[in-house]
Design an enzyme around this catalytic site. Sequence first.
Site, PDB file in Angstrom:
ATOM      1  N   GLU A 127      32.081  27.214 -10.442  1.00  0.00           N
ATOM      2  CA  GLU A 127      33.542  27.284 -10.591  1.00  0.00           C
ATOM      3  C   GLU A 127      34.305  27.192  -9.262  1.00  0.00           C
ATOM      4  O   GLU A 127      35.216  27.977  -9.002  1.00  0.00           O
ATOM      5  CB  GLU A 127      33.920  28.584 -11.325  1.00  0.00           C
ATOM      6  CG  GLU A 127      33.275  28.698 -12.684  1.00  0.00           C
ATOM      7  CD  GLU A 127      33.465  30.069 -13.337  1.00  0.00           C
ATOM      8  OE1 GLU A 127      34.222  30.896 -12.807  1.00  0.00           O
ATOM      9  OE2 GLU A 127      32.856  30.296 -14.397  1.00  0.00           O
ATOM     10  N   ASN A 132      27.989  24.083 -11.406  1.00  0.00           N
ATOM     11  CA  ASN A 132      28.298  24.562 -12.761  1.00  0.00           C
ATOM     12  C   ASN A 132      29.785  24.913 -12.865  1.00  0.00           C
ATOM     13  O   ASN A 132      30.335  25.565 -11.980  1.00  0.00           O
ATOM     14  CB  ASN A 132      27.459  25.833 -12.999  1.00  0.00           C
ATOM     15  CG  ASN A 132      27.468  26.318 -14.423  1.00  0.00           C
ATOM     16  OD1 ASN A 132      27.215  25.540 -15.348  1.00  0.00           O
ATOM     17  ND2 ASN A 132      27.742  27.602 -14.631  1.00  0.00           N
ATOM     18  N   HIS A 160      32.492  26.823 -22.814  1.00  0.00           N
ATOM     19  CA  HIS A 160      33.074  27.934 -23.573  1.00  0.00           C
ATOM     20  C   HIS A 160      34.253  27.315 -24.331  1.00  0.00           C
ATOM     21  O   HIS A 160      35.343  27.161 -23.780  1.00  0.00           O
ATOM     22  CB  HIS A 160      33.564  29.045 -22.637  1.00  0.00           C
ATOM     23  CG  HIS A 160      32.460  29.687 -21.856  1.00  0.00           C
ATOM     24  ND1 HIS A 160      31.496  30.472 -22.448  1.00  0.00           N
ATOM     25  CD2 HIS A 160      32.155  29.658 -20.533  1.00  0.00           C
ATOM     26  CE1 HIS A 160      30.647  30.903 -21.520  1.00  0.00           C
ATOM     27  NE2 HIS A 160      31.022  30.423 -20.351  1.00  0.00           N
ATOM     28  N   GLU A 196      26.513  27.192 -20.872  1.00  0.00           N
ATOM     29  CA  GLU A 196      26.994  28.515 -21.322  1.00  0.00           C
ATOM     30  C   GLU A 196      27.684  28.397 -22.684  1.00  0.00           C
ATOM     31  O   GLU A 196      28.724  29.016 -22.933  1.00  0.00           O
ATOM     32  CB  GLU A 196      27.971  29.109 -20.287  1.00  0.00           C
ATOM     33  CG  GLU A 196      27.413  29.184 -18.893  1.00  0.00           C
ATOM     34  CD  GLU A 196      28.319  29.900 -17.887  1.00  0.00           C
ATOM     35  OE1 GLU A 196      29.307  30.534 -18.306  1.00  0.00           O
ATOM     36  OE2 GLU A 196      28.030  29.808 -16.682  1.00  0.00           O
ATOM     37  N   ASP A 223      29.388  28.582 -26.093  1.00  0.00           N
ATOM     38  CA  ASP A 223      29.807  29.425 -27.220  1.00  0.00           C
ATOM     39  C   ASP A 223      31.045  28.785 -27.819  1.00  0.00           C
ATOM     40  O   ASP A 223      31.780  28.069 -27.138  1.00  0.00           O
ATOM     41  CB  ASP A 223      30.040  30.906 -26.845  1.00  0.00           C
ATOM     42  CG  ASP A 223      30.827  31.131 -25.565  1.00  0.00           C
ATOM     43  OD1 ASP A 223      31.773  30.383 -25.288  1.00  0.00           O
ATOM     44  OD2 ASP A 223      30.496  32.088 -24.837  1.00  0.00           O
TER      45      ASP A 223
HETATM   46  O1  G3I Z   1      26.398  46.878 -16.830  1.00  0.00           O
HETATM   47  C1  G3I Z   1      27.647  47.520 -16.534  1.00  0.00           C
HETATM   48  C2  G3I Z   1      27.691  48.873 -17.164  1.00  0.00           C
HETATM   49  O2  G3I Z   1      26.705  49.682 -16.576  1.00  0.00           O
HETATM   50  C3  G3I Z   1      29.100  49.465 -16.962  1.00  0.00           C
HETATM   51  O3  G3I Z   1      29.182  50.679 -17.619  1.00  0.00           O
HETATM   52  C4  G3I Z   1      30.156  48.520 -17.511  1.00  0.00           C
HETATM   53  C5  G3I Z   1      31.577  49.037 -17.249  1.00  0.00           C
HETATM   54  O4  G3I Z   1      32.428  47.993 -16.879  1.00  0.00           O
HETATM   55  O5  G3I Z   1      30.018  47.285 -16.853  1.00  0.00           O
HETATM   56  C6  G3I Z   1      28.763  46.662 -17.082  1.00  0.00           C
HETATM   57  O6  G3I Z   1      28.735  45.468 -16.383  1.00  0.00           O
HETATM   58  C7  G3I Z   1      29.514  44.401 -16.946  1.00  0.00           C
HETATM   59  C8  G3I Z   1      28.587  43.236 -17.201  1.00  0.00           C
HETATM   60  O7  G3I Z   1      29.331  42.111 -17.617  1.00  0.00           O
HETATM   61  C9  G3I Z   1      27.520  43.551 -18.278  1.00  0.00           C
HETATM   62  O8  G3I Z   1      28.118  43.767 -19.509  1.00  0.00           O
HETATM   63  C10 G3I Z   1      30.562  43.998 -15.910  1.00  0.00           C
HETATM   64  O9  G3I Z   1      31.507  45.040 -15.775  1.00  0.00           O
HETATM   65  C11 G3I Z   1      31.253  42.734 -16.349  1.00  0.00           C
HETATM   66  O10 G3I Z   1      32.098  42.265 -15.300  1.00  0.00           O
HETATM   67  C12 G3I Z   1      30.208  41.659 -16.623  1.00  0.00           C
HETATM   68  O11 G3I Z   1      30.871  40.515 -17.105  1.00  0.00           O
HETATM   69  C13 G3I Z   1      30.162  39.298 -16.996  1.00  0.00           C
HETATM   70  C14 G3I Z   1      31.077  38.280 -16.296  1.00  0.00           C
HETATM   71  O12 G3I Z   1      30.461  37.005 -16.273  1.00  0.00           O
HETATM   72  C15 G3I Z   1      31.385  38.689 -14.863  1.00  0.00           C
HETATM   73  O13 G3I Z   1      30.231  38.709 -14.086  1.00  0.00           O
HETATM   74  C16 G3I Z   1      29.812  38.815 -18.399  1.00  0.00           C
HETATM   75  O14 G3I Z   1      28.833  39.678 -18.975  1.00  0.00           O
HETATM   76  C17 G3I Z   1      29.225  37.395 -18.306  1.00  0.00           C
HETATM   77  O15 G3I Z   1      29.023  36.886 -19.607  1.00  0.00           O
HETATM   78  C18 G3I Z   1      30.205  36.490 -17.575  1.00  0.00           C
HETATM   79  O16 G3I Z   1      29.579  35.236 -17.447  1.00  0.00           O
HETATM   80  C19 G3I Z   1      30.370  34.208 -16.858  1.00  0.00           C
HETATM   81  C20 G3I Z   1      29.429  33.332 -16.066  1.00  0.00           C
HETATM   82  O17 G3I Z   1      28.713  34.096 -15.124  1.00  0.00           O
HETATM   83  C21 G3I Z   1      30.176  32.197 -15.379  1.00  0.00           C
HETATM   84  N1  G3I Z   1      30.944  31.440 -16.354  1.00  0.00           N
HETATM   85  C22 G3I Z   1      31.849  32.222 -17.187  1.00  0.00           C
HETATM   86  C23 G3I Z   1      31.078  33.326 -17.904  1.00  0.00           C
HETATM   87  C24 G3I Z   1      31.969  34.101 -18.832  1.00  0.00           C
HETATM   88  O18 G3I Z   1      32.936  34.797 -18.097  1.00  0.00           O
END
Ligand code: G3I
Length: 368
Positions: free
Chosen positions: A160, A213, A249, A277, A279
């Site tokens: 990105e 990506n 997405h 990715e 969905d």
């Molecule tokens: O694991 C912690 C947990 O311990 C904590 O209690 C909780 C409270 O916020 O957070 C949890 O971590 C979260 C994690 O997802 C797992 O669920 C993070 O806050 C959250 O920021 C994270 O979001 C991820 C996001 O990227 C940011 O990194 C999403 O799961 C993930 O699906 C998303 O993926 C991105 C790709 O990397 C790039 N392209 C877009 C895509 C969707 O946004």
Amino acid sequence: MKGVEWLVLILLLVLLGCSEDSPVKTQQPPISVDTLYTSSLFPIGAAIDPNYLRSTSSYHTVVTREFNSISVENAMKLGWVHPQQSVYSFTDADYIVSYAQANKKRVHGHVLVWHAFGDVTWLKNFSGDTNDWENLLKDHIQTVVTHFKGKITGWDVVNEAFHDNGQLRNEDTNLNDASDDGSIWMRMLGTGYIERAFQYAHAADPDALLFYNDYGQEVNVAKLNAIKAMVKDFQERGIPIHGVGLQMHIGLNTPDAGIVKAIKELAETGLLIHISELDINISNWVKNPDLKLTEELKQEQKAKYKSMVLAYKQNVPAAQQYGITTWNVGDADSWLRSFHQPNEWPLLFDDVYKPKPAYYGFLEGLKE
Ligand code: G3I
């Protein structure tokens, strides 16, 4: 033997005959079941969460049965593997890689360089000159790639880097909209950080396939053109790049024409193409707390998944088909439930990992 003893003996023999590994059971003809990856000529992947893989047996079962490529949803991101400036921690990522190796799955690494590194305090507070930032970029990429050398088929090296208007992310343009965020890498290191990221990764593992990506290439022509131009420039100058990931997405209403155009034009670069990715959201990005997953919407989603698979098969030459990856497995695992709205059902499996009509649409696309 008394009558009652005979009876016990007979009962015991009957029970033994029905036990899990009895010859009676194994002599049954195997049930022929098509799964996603066994029905496909190219890899079919899912982004995986190590906690679900560890603790939810139905998740583990579906991943093992349906997918032969594993992307790492979060566990290889900077905040996970590099929690302090001088500390690297690979426990979760290693767990996924070990699972993949034990189950003969390909691993796709995500992601080495991204402007969105979340709450990584040490990086937010990092102050240094251009040289320090360059060393940080290089050290991060090479430590992570070297750790997994030989175990990871491909990497999303840079994720990105472009805005939807085709300009490289630089300053934050709209503090209320995360999709518009700027990039600290660009601000500190200039345009060249992208190609150097690829060079650093290549030096650490010359056999790894290196991907750029991004999202929205199917709806933002300016972004698509900017990515194509970058790829062409890299190819002309010998910068090591092997593939492009279209995150995809999308919503039910995302026009097929844009999807086909993006896939086709990127395939013309000759690089590997990864739907990285996937969905398909039901809400079309419109927040609606009353939205329900009706039978009609399920069928629409089924048709959209099918057309997605067909668009890939028909527009990417076989040698460039790196695969299609969905962004996690069941609806309840989707990032959209927390980032967009709770009533979303964007994936192939429902909340308890039962295949949805979407799954059968995907399968039909693979078999057609
Ligand atoms: O694991 C912690 C947990 O311990 C904590 O209690 C909780 C409270 O916020 O957070 C949890 O971590 C979260 C994690 O997802 C797992 O669920 C993070 O806050 C959250 O920021 C994270 O979001 C991820 C996001 O990227 C940011 O990194 C999403 O799961 C993930 O699906 C998303 O993926 C991105 C790709 O990397 C790039 N392209 C877009 C895509 C969707 O946004």
